[in-house]
Motif scaffolding. Structure first.
Motif, mmCIF file in Angstrom:
data_model
loop_
_atom_site.group_PDB
_atom_site.id
_atom_site.type_symbol
_atom_site.label_atom_id
_atom_site.label_comp_id
_atom_site.label_asym_id
_atom_site.label_seq_id
_atom_site.Cartn_x
_atom_site.Cartn_y
_atom_site.Cartn_z
ATOM 1 N N LEU A 58 32.811 4.864 109.701
ATOM 2 C CA LEU A 58 33.362 6.053 110.365
ATOM 3 C C LEU A 58 33.221 5.917 111.870
ATOM 4 O O LEU A 58 34.155 6.235 112.628
ATOM 5 N N ASP A 59 32.064 5.449 112.317
ATOM 6 C CA ASP A 59 31.863 5.253 113.768
ATOM 7 C C ASP A 59 32.888 4.262 114.312
ATOM 8 O O ASP A 59 33.444 4.454 115.411
ATOM 9 N N GLY A 60 33.162 3.206 113.548
ATOM 10 C CA GLY A 60 34.143 2.226 113.995
ATOM 11 C C GLY A 60 35.546 2.792 114.065
ATOM 12 O O GLY A 60 36.317 2.487 114.997
ATOM 13 N N ASP A 61 35.904 3.634 113.090
ATOM 14 C CA ASP A 61 37.257 4.210 113.048
ATOM 15 C C ASP A 61 37.489 5.289 114.095
ATOM 16 O O ASP A 61 38.641 5.602 114.421
ATOM 17 N N THR A 63 58.663 5.343 102.018
ATOM 18 C CA THR A 63 58.024 5.869 103.228
ATOM 19 C C THR A 63 56.756 5.084 103.518
ATOM 20 O O THR A 63 56.053 4.664 102.602
ATOM 21 N N THR A 64 56.478 4.891 104.790
ATOM 22 C CA THR A 64 55.160 4.423 105.226
ATOM 23 C C THR A 64 54.572 5.501 106.127
ATOM 24 O O THR A 64 55.183 5.874 107.137
ATOM 25 N N VAL A 65 53.430 6.037 105.740
ATOM 26 C CA VAL A 65 52.779 7.130 106.468
ATOM 27 C C VAL A 65 51.748 6.544 107.425
ATOM 28 O O VAL A 65 50.820 5.851 106.992
ATOM 29 N N GLU A 66 51.920 6.809 108.692
ATOM 30 C CA GLU A 66 50.988 6.311 109.709
ATOM 31 C C GLU A 66 49.963 7.401 110.040
ATOM 32 O O GLU A 66 50.323 8.580 110.157
ATOM 33 N N PRO A 67 48.689 7.053 110.207
ATOM 34 C CA PRO A 67 47.703 8.059 110.614
ATOM 35 C C PRO A 67 48.006 8.577 112.014
ATOM 36 O O PRO A 67 48.413 7.807 112.895
ATOM 37 N N ARG A 68 47.839 9.874 112.210
ATOM 38 C CA ARG A 68 48.117 10.472 113.510
ATOM 39 C C ARG A 68 46.931 10.255 114.455
ATOM 40 O O ARG A 68 45.776 10.377 114.039
ATOM 41 N N PRO A 69 47.206 9.920 115.708
ATOM 42 C CA PRO A 69 46.128 9.658 116.665
ATOM 43 C C PRO A 69 45.160 10.839 116.766
ATOM 44 O O PRO A 69 45.582 11.998 116.880
ATOM 45 N N TYR A 91 52.628 16.399 102.784
ATOM 46 C CA TYR A 91 51.510 16.862 103.600
ATOM 47 C C TYR A 91 50.208 16.178 103.177
ATOM 48 O O TYR A 91 49.432 15.718 104.026
ATOM 49 N N TRP A 92 49.972 16.103 101.878
ATOM 50 C CA TRP A 92 48.735 15.492 101.400
ATOM 51 C C TRP A 92 48.707 14.001 101.731
ATOM 52 O O TRP A 92 47.673 13.448 102.109
ATOM 53 N N ASN A 93 49.852 13.327 101.625
ATOM 54 C CA ASN A 93 49.914 11.917 102.003
ATOM 55 C C ASN A 93 49.511 11.725 103.464
ATOM 56 O O ASN A 93 48.753 10.809 103.812
ATOM 57 N N GLN A 94 50.033 12.593 104.353
ATOM 58 C CA GLN A 94 49.697 12.482 105.771
ATOM 59 C C GLN A 94 48.211 12.766 106.005
ATOM 60 O O GLN A 94 47.535 12.058 106.766
ATOM 61 N N LEU A 95 47.698 13.790 105.352
ATOM 62 C CA LEU A 95 46.282 14.127 105.475
ATOM 63 C C LEU A 95 45.408 12.965 105.026
ATOM 64 O O LEU A 95 44.424 12.601 105.700
ATOM 65 N N SER A 109 42.268 6.742 108.076
ATOM 66 C CA SER A 109 42.515 5.989 109.312
ATOM 67 C C SER A 109 43.252 4.675 109.025
ATOM 68 O O SER A 109 42.944 3.641 109.606
ATOM 69 N N ARG A 110 44.245 4.761 108.130
ATOM 70 C CA ARG A 110 45.046 3.574 107.859
ATOM 71 C C ARG A 110 46.396 4.008 107.301
ATOM 72 O O ARG A 110 46.513 5.064 106.668
ATOM 73 N N PRO A 111 47.434 3.213 107.536
ATOM 74 C CA PRO A 111 48.752 3.564 107.006
ATOM 75 C C PRO A 111 48.794 3.404 105.494
ATOM 76 O O PRO A 111 47.992 2.669 104.899
#
Length: 486
Positions: free
Chosen positions: A479-482, A438-444, A387-391, A397-399
């Motif tokens: 942050l604005d860019g991401d 595992t590779t954790v992708e940021p959720r849209p 969970y923390w990895n995903q958060l 904003s990066r895998p």
């Protein structure tokens, strides 16, 4: 008769335990062992008894080799906590307790070193060495692995340049600062220095009897625990970064040139086979969870915390007073904005606060011009939480890649393989051993969900005078860019 399989031994002298892994060249862990370490904390004081390191190694190495199914040990390397230092006498015997990486008693000595032109932080090894010399009398500056290696080989070795960095060693010129004698450290007090990966000697017969490590095993100069974790993440190609989330947070990357930082919060280790390993160590980390929720089930708390995204409270969760990275603020204390609704909300705010600090670290590195275009890897105890990895991936904003084994001891096994000539380069040795599970992708859309609390935290840090306004502006721009709509 079957040929004996060759493996390498990695030793990690941690804050809470000694950890040993026996690893083959393809990353198969044949054996592991650990032994607990004690310590004494009292305010800014944090010490360990150096004798416990050897006792812990003897127990942990016997456990690792006892389950190794008869593999041969091709070599070993040892890492320690960065900035931990003690004094020894001419025979290599401890003259003082070991002052740990975050011991804060040498503030005045750090100021003296900076006035002399040496860019050190107060908790680095050089100020502590000055304090120890004034307190216990003249002796030889000895880093944590130096003492253990001396007991393995029978003689006090030269220091590796990775541990010597925080003792003031100039890696670009491969020399100690000329003004050390004027600070009270004459030439006999400072060790010779070699590059990590250098052969230091071999395990003696008496050490073999105590540890179970075969006599004659080559002993290779190691690196700090943060660098060891970086090797264990295979983040050694330019632009790659490893984020080590343990008690505190450490980020280390790879760059073809040093990353220059006028404030000194980012420093550069020298890679064993060339290049540079820039990074920094924060006082934020998973230690706040242990302090706030002693005995809690992390997995159960993670499940509850998922209902609080974002949390009702914004935190900058310092484990101990003072911050070292991504800004230098010796007087900083844990920051808390808002009131959590429940214990689960508090847990969520601490997880998110660490992720916000991690993002700010990367924003600061980008501000300095560090290359960040390679893969990001999560290691350390915090990386055991899916969970923390995903958060963290969402906030950043990066895998992020998560290796199967996220231990500094694995990095030392890879360094031992490189140092004994079993691999053409350290990157090749690490990439052969490290297995990415595992590779954790940021959720849209999740980065945008956390944008407002992150921006508020950046503004609060700036208002308190801890974060320089240009860094805050750069963080807002990234942050604005991401979070911009495609």
């Amino acid at each position: 008769m079957a040929q004996e399989q060759e493996a390498w031994l990695g030793v990690d002298l941690g804050t809470q335990s000694v950890r040993v892994l026996l690893v083959t060249g393809d990353g198969t862990v044949l054996g592991s062992g650990s032994a607990p370490l004690g310590g004494r904390r009292d305010g800014v004081r944090h010490e360990q008894d150096p004798g416990e390191w050897w006792e812990g190694l003897c127990a942990a190495s016997r456990a690792a080799l006892g389950s190794s199914r008869g593999a041969g040990v091709g070599g070993l390397a040892v890492c320690g906590t960065s900035g931990t230092v003690l004094l020894t006498d001419g025979a290599g015997r401890p003259m003082s307790p070991a002052l740990m990486y975050d011991d804060g008693r040498a503030t005045a000595h750090g100021a003296r070193a900076r006035m002399a032109g040496i860019g050190v932080q107060d908790t680095w090894a050089l100020p502590k060495a000055l304090w120890l010399t004034e307190t216990y009398g003249p002796g030889r500056i000895t880093h944590q692995p130096d003492l253990v290696v001396s007991l393995l080989t029978g003689e006090l070795p030269p220091a590796d340049s990775s541990h010597a960095l925080k003792t003031g060693y100039d890696l670009e010129h491969d020399a100690w600062p000329a003004m050390l004698p004027r600070l009270g450290l004459p030439d006999p007090a400072v060790p010779d220095v070699v590059r990590p990966g250098t052969r230091l000697g071999e395990v003696s017969r008496s050490a073999a009897d105590a540890t179970g490590i075969p006599a004659g095993t080559p002993v290779i100069a190691g690196m700090t625990d943060g660098c060891a974790a970086q090797i264990a993440s295979a983040a050694l190609r330019p632009g790659s970064w490893n984020s080590v989330l343990g008690t505190t947070l450490v980020l280390k990357g790879a760059s073809p040139t040093p990353v220059r930082d006028p404030t000194g919060v980012v420093y550069n280790h020298r890679a064993p086979d060339g290049g540079w390993l820039p990074g920094g160590a924060s006082s934020v980390g998973a230690g706040v969870l242990t302090a706030a929720f002693a005995g809690a089930d992390p997995a159960a708390m993670d499940t509850l915390a998922a209902s609080y995204e974002p949390s009702g409270a914004i935190t900058y969760p310092l484990v101990s007073p003072g911050e070292r990275f991504p800004f230098l603020a010796p007087d900083a204390t844990a920051l808390f904005l808002g009131e959590p609704e429940t214990d689960a909300d508090l847990w969520a705010s601490l997880l998110q606060g660490v992720a916000f600090a991690e993002r700010l670290c990367l924003d600061y590195l980008h501000h300095l011009g560090a290359p960040l275009d390679g893969p990001l890897t999560f290691t350390g105890g915090g990386a055991r939480s899916p969970y923390w990895n995903q958060l963290r991936a969402d906030v950043l904003s990066r895998p992020a890649r998560v290796p199967r084994h996220t231990e500094p001891a694995l990095g030392m096994a890879a360094l031992a393989a490189y140092g004994t000539g079993a691999a053409p380069g350290l990157a090749e040795a690490a990439e052969a051993m490290v297995r990415i599970d595992t590779t954790v992708e940021p959720r849209p859309g999740r980065t945008a969900r956390f944008a407002e609390p992150y921006a508020r935290l950046v503004d609060e840090l700036t208002t308190r005078g801890w974060l320089p306004p240009p860094v805050a502006a750069h963080a807002h721009a990234r942050l604005d860019g991401d979070t911009a709509q495609p």
